[in-house]
Design an enzyme around this catalytic site. Sequence first.
Site, mmCIF file in Angstrom:
data_model
loop_
_atom_site.group_PDB
_atom_site.id
_atom_site.type_symbol
_atom_site.label_atom_id
_atom_site.label_comp_id
_atom_site.label_asym_id
_atom_site.label_seq_id
_atom_site.Cartn_x
_atom_site.Cartn_y
_atom_site.Cartn_z
ATOM 1 N N GLY A 4 -26.586 24.451 -27.499
ATOM 2 C CA GLY A 4 -27.623 24.056 -28.452
ATOM 3 C C GLY A 4 -28.752 23.373 -27.716
ATOM 4 N N CYS A 52 -21.873 24.546 -22.648
ATOM 5 C CA CYS A 52 -23.216 23.975 -22.465
ATOM 6 C C CYS A 52 -23.379 22.680 -23.279
ATOM 7 C CB CYS A 52 -24.273 25.027 -22.804
ATOM 8 S SG CYS A 52 -25.884 24.582 -22.162
ATOM 9 N N TYR A 53 -24.154 22.681 -24.357
ATOM 10 C CA TYR A 53 -24.258 21.452 -25.163
ATOM 11 C C TYR A 53 -22.857 21.029 -25.645
ATOM 12 C CZ TYR A 53 -25.396 18.343 -29.079
ATOM 13 O OH TYR A 53 -25.464 17.279 -29.934
ATOM 14 N N HIS A 79 -22.714 29.713 -19.575
ATOM 15 C CA HIS A 79 -22.479 30.532 -20.775
ATOM 16 C C HIS A 79 -21.599 31.749 -20.458
ATOM 17 C CE1 HIS A 79 -25.301 28.540 -23.524
ATOM 18 N NE2 HIS A 79 -25.938 28.224 -22.418
ATOM 19 N N GLU A 86 -20.430 33.797 -22.514
ATOM 20 C CA GLU A 86 -20.638 34.861 -23.505
ATOM 21 C C GLU A 86 -21.750 35.834 -23.129
ATOM 22 O OE1 GLU A 86 -21.331 31.697 -23.723
ATOM 23 O OE2 GLU A 86 -23.059 31.243 -24.967
ATOM 24 N N ASP A 92 -25.516 51.040 -42.831
ATOM 25 C CA ASP A 92 -24.903 49.905 -43.531
ATOM 26 C C ASP A 92 -24.592 50.237 -44.995
ATOM 27 O OD1 ASP A 92 -25.325 48.682 -41.137
ATOM 28 O OD2 ASP A 92 -27.096 47.576 -41.781
ATOM 29 N N LYS A 151 -22.893 44.593 -36.338
ATOM 30 C CA LYS A 151 -23.329 45.997 -36.376
ATOM 31 C C LYS A 151 -22.392 46.933 -35.593
ATOM 32 C CE LYS A 151 -26.806 48.699 -37.642
ATOM 33 N NZ LYS A 151 -27.475 48.654 -38.950
#
Length: 507
Positions: free
Chosen positions: A53, A80-81, A166, A168, A222, A363
Amino acid sequence: MDRIVVLDFGSQYSHLICRRIREFSVYAELVPYDISIDKLREMNPKGVIFSGGPSSVYNKDAPKPDTAIFQMKLPLLGICYGHQLIVDNFGGKVKRANKEYGHSVLTIDNNSDLLGGIGDSLRAWMSHGDEAEKIPDNFQIIGHTERSQAAAIANTQELVYGIQFHPEVVHTERGVQILKNFVLNICHAKQDWTMESFVEKTVNDISKIDGNVLCGVSGGIDSTVAALLIHRAIGDRLKCVFVDNGLLRLDEEYEIEKMFKDNFSVNFTAINAKKQFLDKLRGVTDPERKRKIVGEEFVKIFTEFAEKNGPFKWLAQGTLYPDVIESGVSKGPAAIIKTHHNVGGLPDWLDLQILEPLRDLYKDEVRKVAAILGVSKKLLSRHPFPGPGLAVRIIGEVTEKKLEIAKVASKIVEDELEAAGWYDKIWQAYAAVGDDKAVGVVGDERKYGNIVMIRVVESIDAMTADWTRLPHDLLAKISNRITNEIDEVTWVSYVISSKPPATIEPQ
Ligand code: XMP
């Protein structure tokens, strides 16, 4: 189903943490950082991750979770944060540091659990301005970089971990392995989140609802997948309506009807409203006005259908997870998020409840569900198409003639890209047309004809985009075909503006 809960402290990567975990078949959910402890207990997570963040933990208004989380004795991972929050909460100290942004080499000091199986070092993606100056008692440093001495810390007794980088993002090597180590080996979460189990459970849940369901379908993935899931559950109690506004790609209206009726035997009504839309758009040149007219006409036609064919109890929508999440930091309250719904503005008297079978999915997960449900490869790989359709690809007034030019020229662009193996590599490709004209020679005669603009762009998420460097031979072929096959066109141009400063669509 086992789940990992990710507390969102406002990082642009928060969603990515969930997506990466789901990719190895564990259900992960993003929640606002200030979720109540009761709600969190109800979710019964196997472990909790604190996202990154933009804040600093030592600031007065820094977002902090309910401290009761730390008493739940759940495995915790701070990123991180989130890492700094853990340092701060357990009695360490965080200070402002020199910014570290981009790649750093993480040297691994202890590869027993969180950093297990990833060797002695890795290239890690950093993006921070604060760092841990002193780590809490009972924690040890398990990895460091040249500039961050405590880039990875662990309390292996309490199962609490913090990493400054990070895992991710794809720029961190073996980042997924680190997430797997936490989720599978430390939290012991089961890998039971599969799209097959999602389909089974969703169909089972929907089959319990009573009343009829109305679903507007556009031919996009969708709304198609939402409709097919509901159809599996309740058959003809689902009524699908497709409004043909005349602003679609060439022959798309027939393909959509065929898919629903022939392939899936869905109760499907196509409303041919081409004339109605074109009448309303006549003489209108302002882009925003055109968008508004298309939206308003859609709602009008849809409402009429609902009134005549009802009563309906439910309105189905293909809303996806990123549109649903209410995050305390990065997004507004849930009420605002409602504006993401595709069918806004329906009158209250229809008294419809919303059914959103895809609201838990990303998605890429919807694509997997589509494949399970038998949706064709062609639809699965088709480029996104804007809601207001060709009204935003025709500059100036939308006329029949310009519509025809845009449709045929776009089909040529798509077909040639497909034939040359480019279609799947790019985000969107089409031909736009306006009122500008240019002189050409046909035989011995001068002709004053339309200019067509070809737009081919690459993008990850449509937030930014770059124009595609297509081979000149391919551009030449597309240009030749357009001028040969569409009488009105004399010039073909290629758009070489990126986003920003341009947008992907011309209007
Ligand atoms: P722009 O032109 O803003 O487009 O760079 C970004 C992406 O969004 C699509 N787009 C729309 N999609 N309704 C939609 O459903 C709209 O009004 C709309 N306008 C743009 C566009 O095709 C691109 O992928």
